[in-house]
Design an enzyme around this catalytic site. Structure first.
Site, mmCIF file in Angstrom:
data_model
loop_
_atom_site.group_PDB
_atom_site.id
_atom_site.type_symbol
_atom_site.label_atom_id
_atom_site.label_comp_id
_atom_site.label_asym_id
_atom_site.label_seq_id
_atom_site.Cartn_x
_atom_site.Cartn_y
_atom_site.Cartn_z
ATOM 1 C CB CYS A 333 -1.014 0.036 1.127
ATOM 2 S SG CYS A 333 -0.915 -1.271 2.304
ATOM 3 N NE ARG A 362 1.760 -9.293 4.932
ATOM 4 C CZ ARG A 362 0.473 -9.151 4.671
ATOM 5 N NH1 ARG A 362 -0.414 -9.955 5.221
ATOM 6 N NH2 ARG A 362 0.067 -8.201 3.858
ATOM 7 C CD GLN A 380 -0.719 -8.611 0.012
ATOM 8 O OE1 GLN A 380 -0.124 -7.575 -0.201
ATOM 9 N NE2 GLN A 380 -1.609 -8.737 0.981
ATOM 10 C CG ASP A 382 -2.251 -5.328 -2.719
ATOM 11 O OD1 ASP A 382 -3.442 -5.187 -2.413
ATOM 12 O OD2 ASP A 382 -1.298 -4.922 -2.035
ATOM 13 C CG HIS A 384 -3.881 -0.178 -2.678
ATOM 14 N ND1 HIS A 384 -2.754 -0.888 -3.014
ATOM 15 C CD2 HIS A 384 -4.159 -0.500 -1.395
ATOM 16 C CE1 HIS A 384 -2.352 -1.591 -1.968
ATOM 17 N NE2 HIS A 384 -3.183 -1.386 -0.978
ATOM 18 C CE LYS A 464 -11.047 -8.288 8.296
ATOM 19 N NZ LYS A 464 -9.925 -9.203 8.320
ATOM 20 C CG HIS A 510 -5.628 -3.212 1.009
ATOM 21 N ND1 HIS A 510 -4.291 -2.955 1.062
ATOM 22 C CD2 HIS A 510 -5.741 -4.557 1.065
ATOM 23 C CE1 HIS A 510 -3.619 -4.085 1.154
ATOM 24 N NE2 HIS A 510 -4.474 -5.069 1.151
#
Length: 640
Positions: A333, A362, A380, A382, A384, A464, A510
């Site tokens: 992000c 992570r 990911q 991902d 945004h 979420k 996100h």
RNA sequence: GCCAGUGUAGCUCAGAGGUAGAGCAACUGAUUCGUAAUCAGUAGGUCGAGGGUUCGAAUCCCUCCGCUGGCUCCA
């Protein structure tokens, strides 16, 4: 009249006096078999339940999920009774039924060994044969506390003190008494088909700093056949575990010398990943996303500004480059935010939808690592979305639409959707939380999706929607997540110039649809049991010459297939055809093209389809057309 | 991280103080075969790593690493 209440039961409705017991009503009904208990307002009660309000009663019979829940709860008690008899001084915690079984938590100095578990199971069988009546008893809170204190059951005393009302419900069977709301079966002899499955550690009240308990898991059924089937199904599920199938099919491996939770994608796994990525990118481009790429590390200061250093526990320690601290990224992000900030944004630019297959690292605690499903390095899918307040609803709806389309393409029909709302600790203002939560919920409603609300389970920075998919052993894993973020836009002071010429703060969504490519791949392997559909199969066709005499013809066919981009190989080994077929079936290759003298002479092929069998002769052109068609349409079928 | 279990050939497993074993896979040769295992031979191991006990350790002890189940379901 005010002493009467209306009870709906078994498709009929009747008026009874307040204070009537459920059992009194049931004796008036003509029932086949005796119910084990009742369900009122979603809660299970036994037949002694006293009715004081007008309600609808559902009867619980053995052949239902609720019936099993009662059986398993009683089996947990039976296990606790056996444990206390065999290991005096053990303190009992809680023992609820769970999906597919039950557990009971115990506190004891020594751990239970596998031999202990066998002894416990044996004692349970003995107690079952003794046909001990299970009785409900009502005590005053004081009495109950005294009884359990006398027995040295401190944990129970703690529970009664906290949860017990003036009256405390207990269940007793012989020398065993438990603080429990029930309902239960009426005798230990009704518990016949059960098995202790495993033991593990657990924390008292789930508190990591609290007392360490030992949990014993088991399961129970009303019929022997059901128990056997269940145990068999566990064995079957283990065979399609991605940790077994993955290395077997040469898709991926994890190497101890490289490190735990780090994935090696082998060529066959990598081609599947590539096909998934291509599909993903195409869909995103079609849906108004733009692709971005960002680095793997960034200065520690960036993560200070984003708040990750304060709030995020899974970060690795920073490394020093030229006296400046850098951090390997756990999320994408902040990078996307920096792209946003690279220039002045106007309301005309919004919404901005930036997608990236971003690899993150992570720190996951060693005990939670799990094949491809929980790893330390992953990619990911991902994206945004930066949008205005007015655009929020339609953006969320579009994300859900895209999600459903992608999941459908992979053949997922069963998943669980959760809406997680505001937790106790949160940032941002209440109005925004409310607006965002409503936007999420409205989208779910508009699309007529079934969802559960997870109250207070949102992240501190926003509400979420999560979609979880189950693995072979029935464990749910979060894949899709759609999160609102009220933290980063303000921390990075994101703005856009509105129609009114003033600065406004954009909303930030996100989202990841597959979740991570690693986890999704793991789930996918188990979903297909390794039998990948044509469009994803690493090798789509294997050509099997019957003897060396037809090797040349086989290679000619391979050439023809390759011209059409079909992924194929020829098995030229000097082996019998049945051996080659066995090998190809074990490798789960969709199509086996078998060619001998006959096919060579007639210029055609014989087709055998994986999991289906011999399909006989076929024209090569027809076969090619079929494969291309199924591939192009991402069909989940092997034959048309 | 915590509790328990576990780690022997590429895979599945046997060996439990006294010279590391089998089947499958791999490799070589023979066989030329019609829809899930042809036969014979060859090669393959610091027994997860390190330390200790012992005349001697895969085996017993300690530490570490990896893996498995669980640590969310609430009387």
């Amino acid at each position: 009249m005010e002493n009467l209440i209306r009870i709906e039961i078994n498709d009929s409705s009747l008026l009874v006096k307040k204070g009537t017991k459920v059992s009194e009503i049931i004796t008036k009904l003509n029932l086949d078999g005796k119910p084990l208990g009742v369900k009122i307002n979603g809660e299970l009660y036994d037949l002694d339940f006293v009715l004081n309000d007008s309600v609808k009663i559902d009867l619980i019979f053995p052949d239902s999920e609720d019936g099993l829940e009662i059986l398993r709860h009683s089996t947990a008690h039976l296990m606790a009774q056996a444990v206390l008899q065999l290991f005096p001084g053990t303190k009992t915690g809680i023992g609820p039924p769970v999906e597919n079984g039950f557990y009971y938590d115990f506190y004891r100095d020594k751990p239970f060994t596998p031999e202990d578990l066998e002894k416990i199971e044996k004692r349970m069988r003995k107690l079952s044969k003794e046909d001990i009546p299970i009785k409900k008893i009502i005590l005053s809170k004081k009495e109950a506390i005294e009884i359990f204190r006398e027995k040295g059951q401190d944990l129970k005393v703690e529970l009664i003190e906290e949860k017990g009302g003036d009256e405390v419900t207990c269940y007793q069977q012989g020398d065993f008494i438990d603080f429990c709301l029930g309902p239960h079966l009426t005798s230990t002899s009704q518990i016949k088909y059960f098995k202790i499955l495993s033991s593990s550690g657990a924390y008292w009240r789930g508190d990591e700093k609290g007392l360490r308990l030992q949990r014993i898991y088991g399961t129970a059924f009303f019929k022997k056949e059901d128990l056997d089937n269940y145990l068999h199904s566990i064995e079957e599920a283990k065979k399609r575990d991605h940790r077994k199938l993955g290395p077997e099919l040469d898709l991926f491996s994890i190497n101890e010398e490289i490190g735990a939770g780090l994935i090696l994608w082998h060529p066959k796994g990598a081609i599947i990943r590539k096909l998934i990525e291509d599909f993903w990118k195409e869909e995103h481009l079609k849906n108004g996303y733009e692709l971005v790429y960002t680095p793997h590390i960034a200065r520690l200061d960036l993560w200070r500004q984003s708040g990750h250093t304060q709030f995020y526990e899974a970060m690795y320690p920073p490394m020093k480059i030229d006296e400046v601290e850098y951090e390997i990224k756990p999320m994408n992000c902040p990078f996307h935010i920096m792209i946003y900030k690279s220039r002045q944004r106007s309301y005309r630019d919004l919404p901005l939808r930036w997608a990236e297959l971003g690899t993150v690292y992570r720190f996951e605690r060693s005990g939670v690592l799990h094949g491809l499903l929980r790893v330390r390095g992953f990619t990911q899918d991902d994206a945004h979305i930066f949008c205005s307040s007015e655009q929020l609803g339609s953006e969320i709806t579009n994300v859900i639409k895209l999600t459903l389309k992608i999941l459908k393409t992979f053949g997922f029909k069963e998943y669980e959707i959760y809406l997680s709302t505001r937790p106790e600790k949160f940032v941002g203002d209440l109005k925004d939380w409310e607006k965002a939560t409503n936007a999420l919920e409205n989208s779910l409603k508009k699309m007529e999706l079934n969802y559960k609300i997870d109250p207070g389970e949102g992240v501190f920075y926003g509400p979420k929607i999560d979609i979880k998919i189950k693995d072979a052993l029935g464990r749910a894993w979060q894949c899709t997540t759609i999160q609102l973020d009220f933290n980063l836009p303000s921390r990075f002071n994101l703005t856009f110039i509105g129609k009114d010429g003033a600065l406004h703060r954009p909303f930030m969504i996100h989202r990841a649809i597959l979740g991570s490519l690693e986890r999704f791949f793991g789930i996918l392997i188990e979903h297909y049991k390794g039998n990948f559909p044509v469009w994803l199969a690493p090798i789509q066709v294997i050509i099997l010459p019957i003897t060396e005499k037809t090797n040349d013809y086989a290679l000619k066919i391979e050439d023809s297939l390759k011209k059409y981009g079909i992924r194929c190989e020829t098995d030229l080994r000097n082996e019998k055809i049945s051996y080659k077929i066995r090998d190809a079936e074990k490798n789960k290759i969709p199509y086996m093209v078998i060619v001998g003298e006959r096919e060579k002479k007639e210029g055609n092929i014989s087709l055998r389809v994986h999991t289906i069998g011999d399909k006989g002769k076929m024209e090569l052109e027809k076969f090619i057309e079929m494969v291309i068609n199924l591939d192009k349409n991402k069909s989940l079928e092997y034959i048309i």
